[in-house]
Design an enzyme around this catalytic site. Structure first.
Site, PDB file in Angstrom:
ATOM      1  CG  ASP A 248      -1.775   1.146   1.507  1.00 29.42           C
ATOM      2  OD1 ASP A 248      -2.563   1.206   0.599  1.00 29.42           O
ATOM      3  OD2 ASP A 248      -1.450   1.930   2.265  1.00 29.42           O
ATOM      4  CD  GLU A 285      -2.133   2.830  -3.377  1.00 32.15           C
ATOM      5  OE1 GLU A 285      -3.207   3.477  -3.759  1.00 32.15           O
ATOM      6  OE2 GLU A 285      -1.902   2.207  -2.323  1.00 32.15           O
TER       7      GLU A 285
END
Length: 572
Positions: A248, A285
């Protein structure tokens, strides 16, 4: 804490530490590097915690930062996990290339909201054409409802989903169905509810990511924090047999060391791959538009298998929806969409009006294969980070929805679906949480309203994240109407054709992408997608044999006539 080893904990901030085993108090001795050890062996099923002395007072019993189970929640005692499991045989895995990913939130994907509920949908996903599911974070968080990005014990599994055993059952069942499992993990901040790690040692380093304090991976005593993360990575990839991890928001990592934590994570994945013979891969990401993440190590990169590419999403979304607010302001033209389809990034050193500066760096399409770019029509972020959590399918016609899917699935990139989009779900996916502290819930709600007000949204449209109704409304409705059945059939057909026509080709430099007055053409020498991304009729100067369309365009040998939002997949 692993079974069959002496109890130990890293607590350099404490002057003394004791182990609590149910009602028994056990002393611990200090060893090197800030570690404390007890003369007791951890056995499966034991409930335990640690108490810290700061020179004046003993703390309450705290969960282990390396806990692998929190049966009573993030504030309760930890439990030693028995990791023996009768795994099925025969799963040989598959690399990222050629995959179709399906992102889902365990708590809202099925009525049960559990790992076992997901197991019940694996046949449906396989028939759709999915080859890997991506679970939004499953680490424990405060309360019962959360997106998962507020995790605090990074080695454990949320009990409400089924705990460690439930996750193993899901991974095993998915592999039996020929489906891989990707786990979304968060290493850029800790959640605000139940985070006791700072009492043990310098797990954070000051400063804020916007979601929480910066994790200490580059400051003093950061070696142990890195080891804490890398041991979690190994736990998921090796012990739980997870196929891949999605990291993330790596742009929020305070990663200034000569060896990036991402490189070290990739090293763990490579080691598990070499030892087991089953591919493991890492997807990032990133908002940096930095091709180093997916550039091979011998080319100066980090060697990750892939990364999410928001630029393609933004370019496609703005053309179809007409939205231009916030970070969408830089997009909105067919030329922007074409640029992203040719090279992944729209911002490749170019100026961003939203950021007020130049941004990004170009991808070398001659050396980076297309599958390393993960693309999508929407994600949990692009849906849930809207004021009311409304999905594209709640605002677009079926033709527009399927057109967007056709652009993504006929591209050479790795496609990802967000749960429910494949049938045009009409349920929102709003941000929800249920912190155990009412003040945290209030602050979260107020913060969301301020954030959306800055982006031009009416704060009255923002549902209360802590209201159970916000969570319940976000659960998928699996009772398809006739229109949803048609959308589902179109998605299934597009994914089948992607596989049969071999559209996931590696060499981006050979991809044809052209635009005209309202139309876009994308494809190869043998197969071409021609799409009308406008409300007016268009004529594209490409023809051939019609392979598939959601509607009924007029196709001949030299040109294709398309009505509003129509497309045609052609054999040239």
């Amino acid at each position: 804490m692993t079974a069959h080893e002496p109890f130990s904990v890293w607590a350099p901030s404490a002057q003394d530490v004791r182990l609590r085993l149910d009602d028994e108090e056990v002393g611990m001795r200090a060893t090197s590097g800030g570690w404390w050890v007890a003369d007791r062996i951890a056995e499966p099923g034991m409930r335990y915690g640690y108490e810290l002395f700061d020179g004046e007072n003993w703390s309450k019993t705290l969960p282990d930062p390396r806990s692998q189970a929190q049966p009573d929640g993030v504030h309760g005692m930890s439990e030693i996990v028995d990791h023996t499991h009768d795994w099925s045989r025969g799963w040989t895995g598959r690399p990222l290339a050629g995959q179709v990913i399906y992102e889902l939130h365990v708590g809202t994907f099925t009525p049960e909201g559990t790992f076992d509920g997901v197991v019940g949908k694996l046949g449906y996903l396989r028939d759709l054409g999915v080859t890997a599911i991506e679970l939004m974070p499953v680490q424990p968080f405060g309360g019962e409802r959360n997106w998962g990005y507020d995790g605090v014990t990074w080695h454990a599994v949320h009990e409400g989903y089924g705990g460690p055993e439930g996750l193993k059952r899901l991974v095993d069942a998915a592999h039996d169905a020929g489906i891989g499992v990707i786990l979304d993990v968060v290493y850029n901040h800790f959640g605000p509810d139940g985070n006791y790690n700072g009492m043990f040692g310098p797990y954070t380093a000051g400063g804020s990511t916007g979601w929480g304090e910066v994790v200490n991976i580059s400051g003093q005593q950061s070696d142990e924090v890195r080891a804490f993360i890398l041991d979690a990575v190994r736990l998921w990839l090796d012990t739980y047999r997870i196929d891949g991890l999605r990291l993330d928001a790596v742009h929020s990592l305070d990663d200034t060391a000569a060896y990036s934590i991402m490189e070290q994570i990739q090293d763990v994945a490579d080691d598990v791959t070499a030892r087991t013979g089953v591919p493991r891969y890492i997807i990032a990401e990133s908002d940096m538009n930095d091709p180093r993440l997916i550039t091979e190590r011998d080319g100066g990169g980090y060697g990750l298998a892939g990364q999410w590419v928001d630029d393609i999403h933004h370019a496609l979304h703005t053309v179809v929806s007409g939205e231009r607010h916030a970070y969408y302001e830089d997009f909105g033209s067919l030329e922007a969409l074409a640029k992203t389809l040719r090279g992944g990034f729209y911002f490749d050193g170019t100026y961003s009006s939203f950021r007020g500066r130049r941004h990004g760096r170009p991808i070398n399409v001659d050396s980076i294969p297309a599958h390393r770019l993960v693309t999508y029509t929407t994600t949990h972020d692009q849906t849930g980070n809207r004021a009311s959590g409304d999905r594209p399918s709640m605002n677009l016609t079926p033709a527009q929805q399927v057109l967007k899917a056709a652009v993504i699935y006929c591209s050479p990139f790795t496609p990802m679906l967000f749960m429910g989009e494949e049938y045009g779900a009409q349920t929102p996916f709003a941000f929800f949480c249920s912190h155990t502290d009412d003040n945290l819930n209030r602050l979260t709600s107020e913060g969301r309203k301020r954030e959306f007000a800055r982006s031009g949204w009416d704060h009255s449209e923002v549902p209360d994240p802590a209201d159970p109704a916000t969570f319940e409304a976000s659960k998928l409705d699996w009772d398809f109407n006739e229109e949803q059945q048609e959308i589902h059939a179109a998605y299934t057909q597009l994914l089948r054709l992607r596989r049969e026509l071999g559209l996931s080709r590696a060499d981006l430099s050979e991809l044809l992408v052209e635009t005209g007055d309202g139309w876009l053409a994308m494809g190869w020498d043998d197969v071409l997608l021609v799409a009308n991304l406008s409300e007016s009729d268009v004529v594209a100067p490409y023809g051939g044999e019609l392979i598939y369309s959601f509607t009924a365009p007029e196709v001949d040998l030299d040109e294709t006539r398309l009505g509003a939002w129509e497309f045609a997949l052609l054999r040239r």
